[in-house]
Design an enzyme around this catalytic site. Structure first.
Site: not given
Length: 185
Positions: A17-18
């Site tokens: 993810g981020c």
């Protein structure tokens, strides 16, 4: 002479993810020397954040972790990795959606590949769901722009940091409190 001067650091390259969420967790682990946010796995040379976020470069947001295997091993990093993101959602983490947010392990050696395969199987059994984490050979790492380095530490009051990152970090600190760096180290 520094007692750690002659040590050999290893690299882990992980996407979950981020990278704003991954960097602050891994940075707090004893034995981790450096964590850099960046991009890997794509076809464009020297991609920008905007190009990667558009989802057309093939890059994934990752963190490059330099660690001392005498103090923390790759399997311990994988345990943290699987605890701080959802490896069962394809190309998304929460509201971050797209191939650039894929769950991925870019293995740097055959040993890392073997350990990652075993951990993926173990996690799949634990969660009783398919794990969609990609296992890919080492790829060129492109560091993210400086504005993304230590983003959470520099912007703790920003909305995304308070609502998404801080709860993950609280859970991480509780679960891995015995593996965290001591104050001042």
């Amino acid at each position: 002479m520094d007692k750690h001067e002659d040590r050999q650091l290893e690299i882990a390259l992980l996407g979950g993810g981020c990278f704003w969420c991954l960097e602050p967790a891994f940075s707090q682990l004893d034995g981790v020397e450096q964590v850099l946010p960046g991009y890997a796995g794509g076809k464009l040379e020297s991609p920008s954040y905007e190009e990667v976020c558009a989802g057309h470069t093939g890059h994934i947001e990752v963190v490059q972790i330099r660690f001392d295997p005498q103090r923390i091993d790759f399997e311990e990093l994988l345990a943290v990795f699987f605890a701080i993101h959802d490896p069962t959602t394809l190309d998304r983490q929460g509201n971050d959606v797209g191939t650039q947010y894929a769950s991925v392990i870019f293995y740097q050696s055959q040993q890392q590949r073997t350990q990652a395969e075993a951990m993926i199987q173990k996690v799949a059994q634990l969660v009783a769901m398919p794990v969609v984490t990609q296992l890919r050979a080492a790829s060129r790492f492109w560091p993210a722009e400086m504005v993304h380095h230590e983003y959470y530490e520099r912007n703790p009051q920003q909305g995304y940091c308070r609502v998404v990152i801080e709860p993950k970090l609280r859970k991480f600190r509780e679960q891995f409190r015995g593996r965290l760096k001591k104050a001042g180290s």
